[in-house]
Design a protein around this motif. Structure first.
Motif, mmCIF file in Angstrom:
data_model
loop_
_atom_site.group_PDB
_atom_site.id
_atom_site.type_symbol
_atom_site.label_atom_id
_atom_site.label_comp_id
_atom_site.label_asym_id
_atom_site.label_seq_id
_atom_site.Cartn_x
_atom_site.Cartn_y
_atom_site.Cartn_z
ATOM 1 N N THR A 83 -76.150 -38.962 -42.841
ATOM 2 C CA THR A 83 -75.790 -38.189 -44.029
ATOM 3 C C THR A 83 -74.274 -38.136 -44.183
ATOM 4 O OG1 THR A 83 -77.764 -36.827 -43.764
ATOM 5 C CG2 THR A 83 -76.039 -35.960 -45.179
ATOM 6 N N ILE A 84 -73.814 -38.432 -45.389
ATOM 7 C CA ILE A 84 -72.398 -38.326 -45.729
ATOM 8 C C ILE A 84 -72.246 -37.037 -46.524
ATOM 9 C CG2 ILE A 84 -70.489 -39.411 -46.975
ATOM 10 C CD1 ILE A 84 -71.966 -42.119 -46.471
ATOM 11 N N PHE A 85 -71.228 -36.246 -46.200
ATOM 12 C CA PHE A 85 -71.110 -34.915 -46.790
ATOM 13 C C PHE A 85 -69.658 -34.548 -47.076
ATOM 14 C CE2 PHE A 85 -70.821 -34.556 -42.223
ATOM 15 C CZ PHE A 85 -69.733 -33.723 -42.035
ATOM 16 N N ALA A 86 -69.501 -33.492 -47.857
ATOM 17 C CA ALA A 86 -68.188 -32.892 -48.111
ATOM 18 C C ALA A 86 -68.386 -31.384 -48.139
ATOM 19 C CB ALA A 86 -67.610 -33.366 -49.432
ATOM 20 N N GLY A 87 -67.436 -30.676 -47.600
ATOM 21 C CA GLY A 87 -67.489 -29.226 -47.622
ATOM 22 C C GLY A 87 -67.865 -28.632 -46.281
ATOM 23 N N ASN A 88 -67.613 -27.326 -46.187
ATOM 24 C CA ASN A 88 -67.951 -26.550 -44.996
ATOM 25 C C ASN A 88 -67.960 -25.081 -45.399
ATOM 26 O OD1 ASN A 88 -65.169 -25.794 -45.069
ATOM 27 N ND2 ASN A 88 -64.646 -27.538 -43.773
ATOM 28 N N ASN A 89 -67.912 -24.174 -44.444
ATOM 29 C CA ASN A 89 -67.967 -22.754 -44.801
ATOM 30 C C ASN A 89 -66.722 -22.288 -45.563
ATOM 31 O OD1 ASN A 89 -66.268 -22.908 -42.589
ATOM 32 N ND2 ASN A 89 -67.017 -21.030 -41.659
ATOM 33 N N LYS A 90 -65.646 -23.036 -45.489
ATOM 34 C CA LYS A 90 -64.402 -22.700 -46.186
ATOM 35 C C LYS A 90 -64.273 -23.444 -47.523
ATOM 36 C CE LYS A 90 -59.403 -22.957 -45.357
ATOM 37 N NZ LYS A 90 -58.392 -23.410 -44.409
ATOM 38 N N VAL A 91 -64.833 -24.643 -47.583
ATOM 39 C CA VAL A 91 -64.725 -25.515 -48.754
ATOM 40 C C VAL A 91 -66.109 -25.695 -49.375
ATOM 41 C CG1 VAL A 91 -64.097 -27.827 -49.549
ATOM 42 C CG2 VAL A 91 -62.804 -26.758 -47.705
ATOM 43 N N ARG A 92 -66.322 -25.042 -50.511
ATOM 44 C CA ARG A 92 -67.630 -25.125 -51.180
ATOM 45 C C ARG A 92 -67.482 -25.586 -52.632
ATOM 46 N NH1 ARG A 92 -71.021 -19.905 -49.069
ATOM 47 N NH2 ARG A 92 -70.393 -20.035 -46.913
ATOM 48 N N TYR A 93 -66.474 -26.357 -52.903
ATOM 49 C CA TYR A 93 -66.171 -26.713 -54.285
ATOM 50 C C TYR A 93 -66.099 -28.222 -54.532
ATOM 51 C CZ TYR A 93 -61.586 -26.664 -51.997
ATOM 52 O OH TYR A 93 -60.551 -26.868 -51.122
ATOM 53 N N ALA A 94 -66.616 -29.023 -53.629
ATOM 54 C CA ALA A 94 -66.540 -30.486 -53.794
ATOM 55 C C ALA A 94 -67.149 -30.924 -55.120
ATOM 56 C CB ALA A 94 -67.238 -31.186 -52.632
ATOM 57 N N HIS A 95 -68.267 -30.336 -55.505
ATOM 58 C CA HIS A 95 -68.934 -30.718 -56.759
ATOM 59 C C HIS A 95 -68.085 -30.369 -57.980
ATOM 60 C CE1 HIS A 95 -69.950 -26.525 -56.124
ATOM 61 N NE2 HIS A 95 -70.318 -26.431 -57.382
ATOM 62 N N LEU A 96 -67.289 -29.306 -57.892
ATOM 63 C CA LEU A 96 -66.436 -28.917 -59.019
ATOM 64 C C LEU A 96 -65.289 -29.910 -59.197
ATOM 65 C CD1 LEU A 96 -66.263 -25.070 -58.348
ATOM 66 C CD2 LEU A 96 -67.808 -26.303 -59.887
ATOM 67 N N VAL A 97 -64.774 -30.425 -58.103
ATOM 68 C CA VAL A 97 -63.719 -31.440 -58.166
ATOM 69 C C VAL A 97 -64.305 -32.748 -58.698
ATOM 70 C CG1 VAL A 97 -62.078 -32.813 -56.815
ATOM 71 C CG2 VAL A 97 -62.390 -30.371 -56.308
ATOM 72 N N GLU A 98 -65.467 -33.118 -58.211
ATOM 73 C CA GLU A 98 -66.103 -34.377 -58.614
ATOM 74 C C GLU A 98 -66.482 -34.391 -60.093
ATOM 75 O OE1 GLU A 98 -68.131 -38.210 -57.971
ATOM 76 O OE2 GLU A 98 -66.592 -37.150 -56.878
ATOM 77 N N PHE A 99 -67.072 -33.304 -60.585
ATOM 78 C CA PHE A 99 -67.667 -33.321 -61.922
ATOM 79 C C PHE A 99 -66.892 -32.549 -62.994
ATOM 80 C CE2 PHE A 99 -71.320 -33.841 -59.020
ATOM 81 C CZ PHE A 99 -71.642 -35.134 -59.384
ATOM 82 N N SER A 100 -65.990 -31.672 -62.643
ATOM 83 C CA SER A 100 -65.176 -30.860 -63.558
ATOM 84 C C SER A 100 -65.794 -29.477 -63.749
ATOM 85 C CB SER A 100 -64.999 -31.522 -64.933
ATOM 86 O OG SER A 100 -66.170 -31.400 -65.728
ATOM 87 N N THR A 101 -65.044 -28.631 -64.429
ATOM 88 C CA THR A 101 -65.552 -27.314 -64.839
ATOM 89 C C THR A 101 -65.207 -27.128 -66.310
ATOM 90 O OG1 THR A 101 -63.501 -26.170 -64.225
ATOM 91 C CG2 THR A 101 -65.211 -26.304 -62.542
ATOM 92 N N ARG A 102 -66.048 -26.379 -67.005
ATOM 93 C CA ARG A 102 -65.801 -26.092 -68.422
ATOM 94 C C ARG A 102 -64.866 -24.899 -68.541
ATOM 95 N NH1 ARG A 102 -71.768 -25.541 -70.505
ATOM 96 N NH2 ARG A 102 -71.035 -23.418 -70.319
ATOM 97 N N ALA A 103 -64.203 -24.826 -69.664
ATOM 98 C CA ALA A 103 -63.400 -23.642 -69.955
ATOM 99 C C ALA A 103 -64.360 -22.455 -70.070
ATOM 100 C CB ALA A 103 -62.643 -23.840 -71.263
ATOM 101 N N HIS A 104 -63.948 -21.310 -69.546
ATOM 102 C CA HIS A 104 -64.819 -20.134 -69.581
ATOM 103 C C HIS A 104 -64.012 -18.848 -69.413
ATOM 104 C CE1 HIS A 104 -64.384 -21.255 -65.333
ATOM 105 N NE2 HIS A 104 -64.508 -19.961 -65.081
ATOM 106 N N VAL A 105 -64.635 -17.765 -69.792
ATOM 107 C CA VAL A 105 -64.013 -16.456 -69.602
ATOM 108 C C VAL A 105 -64.220 -16.079 -68.145
ATOM 109 C CG1 VAL A 105 -64.068 -14.012 -70.235
ATOM 110 C CG2 VAL A 105 -64.398 -15.773 -71.998
#
Length: 158
Positions: A83-105
Motif C-alpha cells: 500500500t502506498i499512502f500519504a498522511g498520518n495523525n498530524k497530516v490529514r489533508y493530502a486529498h485537499l492538496v491533490e484535488f483542491s478546495t472550493r471557496a466557502h464561508v
C-alpha cells in the motif's frame, strides 16, 4: 503398460521451487516500483512545512492509521499486498492538496470569514499513473525470469 517419464523427479523438484522463487522476485519488483512511485510523489508534492512530503510512503499490508491509501499493488494470489499512502495523525489533508478546495464561508476559528479555496496541486495520482505500467511490467518480467532460473536449475528459492 506404464510409461516412464525421464526426468520427472527433477521436473517436480524444480516446480516446487518455482512459487518461492517467483514470490521473492515479485516482492523485490513490487518494492522497487513502490520506491519509484513514492520518490516521484515526494518530488511533485507542494512543500510548505514538509510534513505532507515526509508522510508519503509505502508499507506491506494496510496503510497506517490516519493515512490515506493512495494505491495498492496486490499479487493475484493475495499473499503480497503493498500500500502506498500519504498522511498520518498530524497530516490529514493530502486529498485537499491533490484535488483542491472550493471557496466557502469559514465555520472554524474565524467563523464567517470567506475562505478563497485552493487550486489542485496533483502529486499522487499523476505519479501512480505515470509509473503503474512500468511497475506491472517489472513484476511480470520478474515472474518470467524466476521461472527461467528455476527451469535452468538456478533455483532462486530457499
Amino acid at each position: 503398460m506404464a510409461t516412464k517419464i525421464i526426468g520427472l523427479k527433477r521436473l517436480n523438484a524444480k516446480l516446487k521451487k518455482l512459487p518461492k522463487a517467483a514470490e521473492m522476485a515479485v516482492k523485490e519488483a513490487m518494492e522497487q516500483g513502490a520506491n519509484e512511485i513514492v520518490a516521484m510523489m515526494k518530488s511533485l508534492v507542494a512543500v510548505d512545512s514538509g510534513d505532507l512530503r515526509d508522510s508519503i510512503g509505502w508499507t506491506w499490508g494496510e496503510a497506517p492509521k490516519y493515512s490515506q491509501r493512495i494505491a495498492s499493488i496486490k499479487a493475484r494470489d493475495g499473499k503480497l499486498a503493498l500500500t502506498i499512502f500519504a498522511g498520518n495523525n498530524k497530516v490529514r489533508y493530502a486529498h485537499l492538496v491533490e484535488f483542491s478546495t472550493r471557496a466557502h464561508v469559514n465555520g472554524g476559528k474565524f467563523a464567517g470569514s470567506m475562505h478563497p479555496g485552493t487550486k489542485a496541486q496533483p502529486f499522487f495520482f499523476v505519479s501512480w499513473r505515470a509509473l503503474r505500467r512500468r511497475t506491472k511490467s517489472r513484476i511480470t518480467r520478474a515472474i518470467t525470469k524466476s521461472a527461467k532460473q528455476v527451469a535452468a536449475g538456478g533455483g532462486g528459492g530457499g
